[in-house]
Design an enzyme around this catalytic site. Structure first.
Site, PDB file in Angstrom:
ATOM      1  N   LYS A  59      17.713 -33.557 -41.254  1.00 24.05           N
ATOM      2  CA  LYS A  59      17.156 -34.084 -42.518  1.00 24.05           C
ATOM      3  C   LYS A  59      18.257 -34.091 -43.571  1.00 24.05           C
ATOM      4  O   LYS A  59      19.064 -33.160 -43.633  1.00 24.05           O
ATOM      5  CB  LYS A  59      15.985 -33.203 -42.951  1.00 24.05           C
ATOM      6  CG  LYS A  59      15.214 -33.718 -44.159  1.00 24.05           C
ATOM      7  CD  LYS A  59      14.010 -32.822 -44.456  1.00 24.05           C
ATOM      8  CE  LYS A  59      13.191 -33.332 -45.634  1.00 24.05           C
ATOM      9  NZ  LYS A  59      12.007 -32.473 -45.907  1.00 24.05           N
TER      10      LYS A  59
ATOM     11  N   SER B 238       7.649 -34.959 -46.322  1.00 22.26           N
ATOM     12  CA  SER B 238       8.866 -35.621 -46.698  1.00 22.26           C
ATOM     13  C   SER B 238       9.875 -35.802 -45.565  1.00 22.26           C
ATOM     14  O   SER B 238      10.788 -36.615 -45.676  1.00 22.26           O
ATOM     15  CB  SER B 238       9.538 -34.845 -47.824  1.00 22.26           C
ATOM     16  OG  SER B 238       9.978 -33.581 -47.368  1.00 22.26           O
TER      17      SER B 238
ATOM     18  N   SER C 115       5.798 -30.610 -45.265  1.00 23.15           N
ATOM     19  CA  SER C 115       6.768 -31.689 -45.048  1.00 23.15           C
ATOM     20  C   SER C 115       7.357 -31.770 -43.648  1.00 23.15           C
ATOM     21  O   SER C 115       8.049 -32.738 -43.338  1.00 23.15           O
ATOM     22  CB  SER C 115       7.913 -31.570 -46.052  1.00 23.15           C
ATOM     23  OG  SER C 115       7.530 -32.095 -47.293  1.00 23.15           O
TER      24      SER C 115
END
Lengths: 95, 482
Positions: free
Chosen positions: B72, B148, B172
């Protein structure tokens, strides 16, 4: 508790965010709606309970006061948008 | 068949038998990414040469030797971008150090490969808040991948990655994993060092794995956990081998169903899939126990006071001086800060900074922040009471399958309310996992549905055991996005 009228430009200055009037109006509307929703917390009697800053007990953590390797000057400055003479460059802050 | 479709476990056994090399894996991944990433948009960037160089040197004898992992874009990897999905860091930031999890994964032989799209600074549940690109759900390109960690989930769900790292502040990792048909796990707060993860809400953030199988989640978790001198909140407790008890079965395991999580408003396909999963657990010998988490209704409000409050403080570091976007031609130092930040941050980040600043500001602190901290204590106590009676708690991961892109863009509150099932685990610091348990076929294209298991503090092993037993008795994890 009722949600007080938001002085959005004051909050924006505290937040260090420049907002146009139009943006300010939009955020003020959205934030009021969100803050109204927060009144759900009123449903429970929260007076007698200790506040939690963390999910697990946290205590001060100490380490020996000995030097450790860190960034070199060049590494620390590598991402700076403006630099000069091995230093970060900022605008004038004194009269 | 491309090696990109395989799991960590299967690739490791093929690497050890010398049937394949680490370079073969990267080569196959690159082919898949080049073919499919343009439409899915999971990767913001990837450095093929760096990955090939690292793969060639990878020590296959290590537990994750030769396995490429998608990262990420809020976790620092030396020499790579770390944009956080924001214009603030997109122009001129190169990570000067490895996050502690990256150092640990490298020591285990893994190869960090690729920077995954995300909601800006991890604020959002759809990845639509990325300032740098659109990520689409691989099961239906007209829908969101969740967020996210949307890039991480979309890549694992579509075989564009073997496995990925995400971060979870209010769901997330778990919510996008549910929407993209993969396994996503948030470890207990403090299990995993946050050093090198760009901070959003420091008392809630945890890094965790997104994988194709439960076994892969356990294999990755083995090399994410542990005390780190660079993160004072990381816990100094032994890290077990998370695969050791994974195959022990669920006979006699007590599974709790909180009545507050089984209410109207959940999509019928989600309810049906989770009810079928409960029956499956019963058939496997688990004991199902109904219980109550009476402060569930406080969860969303508590979270959306505390997380923005912490974010408003954490994001104060973006001042346009040391790194990040700097506005040109500003008049004085205040104008420099206010304009640089206004130009660098997107709308959702601004909304949360404003909200966080407001709830911390003089006169409102007691009414919002302190109250939310008190509610947080109740939420934690609810779980403590519940875990006297049960070993894990089961619920849907999110109330509905992936929605259409743009559907909620102008309605932040409705979007926040979608986090209702995932945020309590962050507020209470508990480990939680989402795994595939069905599909919604009502729209014509199958959309994955996830079930969430929440465990006792530090009891990831039981969570993985419960998840593995269900996974192995069903086929959901074998069905991939086409």
């Amino acid at each position: 508790m009722s949600t007080p009228t938001l002085d959005i430009q004051r909050i924006a200055t505290l937040s260090r965010l420049k907002l146009s009037e139009e943006e300010g109006a939009q955020y003020a509307g959205q934030l009021s709606k969100i803050l109204d929703y927060m009144h759900v917390l009123e449903k429970h009697d929260l007076s007698g309970v200790e506040p939690s800053a963390h999910a697990i007990p946290m205590f001060d953590v100490w380490r020996e006061d000995v030097s450790r390797p860190g960034f070199t000057c060049a590494e620390a400055l590598a991402n700076a948008p403006r630099k000069s003479a091995d230093q970060f460059m900022i605008g004038k802050v004194v009269e | 068949m491309s090696l990109a479709t395989e799991t960590i476990a299967s690739l490791r056994s093929r690497l050890l038998s010398k049937e394949i090399t680490a370079t073969d894996i990267v080569t196959d991944l690159v082919k898949t990414i080049e073919a499919r990433n343009p439409e899915i948009g999971a990767y913001l960037s990837y450095d093929v040469q760096a990955a090939l160089d690292e793969a060639a040197k990878a020590d296959i004898s290590q537990p994750l030797g030769g396995i490429p992992l998608a990262i990420k874009d809020n976790i620092n990897v030396t020499g790579q971008p770390c944009t956080c999905g924001s214009k603030m860091l997109a122009e001129n930031y190169t990570a000067p150090y490895d996050a502690s999890v990256i150092s640990q994964l490298r020591a285990a032989g893994a190869v960090p490969f690729g920077r995954m799209n995300m909601d800006e600074f991890a604020m959002g549940s759809s990845t639509e808040n990325s300032a740098l690109g659109v990520t689409r759900n691989p099961w239906d390109l007209g829908r969101i991948p969740g967020g996210s960690s949307g890039g991480s989930a979309a890549s694992v769900g579509s075989d564009l990655a073997i496995a990925a790292l995400g971060s979870d502040t209010g769901g997330s990792i778990r919510q996008p994993a549910a929407l993209c048909g993969c396994v996503g796990m948030k470890p207990t707060y403090g299990r995993v060092s946050r050093y090198g993860l760009v901070a959003f809400a420091s008392s809630l953030d945890q890094i965790g794995p997104l994988t194709k199988t439960v076994e892969d989640a356990a294999l990755l978790l083995n090399h994410l956990c542990g005390k780190d001198a660079a993160d004072s909140t990381s816990l100094d407790i032994p890290v077990p081998d998370f695969t050791a008890n994974m195959r022990d079965g669920v006979k006699g395991l007590r599974i709790g169903l909180p009545k507050e999580y089984f209410v109207e408003g959940t999509h019928p396909a989600v309810s049906a899939a989770v009810q079928a999963a409960i029956k499956q657990y019963e058939a496997l010998g688990a004991e199902i126990i109904e219980l109550s988490l009476p402060h569930t209704d406080c969860g969303v409000a508590t979270y959306y006071v505390l997380a923005p409050a912490e974010a408003s403080s954490n994001l104060a570091r973006f001042d346009g001086v040391r790194y990040g976007h700097r506005a040109l031609n500003t008049s004085d130092v205040l104008d420099h800060y206010m304009t640089s930040r206004a130009e660098g941050f997107g709308p959702e980040v601004k909304r949360r900074i404003l909200l966080g600043t407001y709830v911390l500001s003089s006169g409102y602190y007691d009414a919002y922040y302190l109250k939310a901290q008190r509610a947080r204590t109740f939420i934690r106590q609810d779980f403590e009471t519940a875990f006297e009676k049960v070993d894990v708690i089961l619920s849907p991961t999110c109330p509905s399958p992936a929605h259409k892109m743009g559907e909620m863009k102008n309605d932040p509150l409705t979007m926040y309310l979608e986090d209702v099932f995932t945020i309590a685990a962050n507020l209470a610091g508990l480990p939680a996992l989402s795994l595939p348990c069905g599909h919604d076929v009502s729209t014509g294209k199958p959309l994955p549905i996830g079930m969430q298991l929440v465990g006792k503090s530090l009891d990831e092993s039981t969570l993985l055991k419960a998840a593995w037993a269900y996974e192995q008795s069903t086929d959901w994890h074998k069905i991939r996005a086409k």
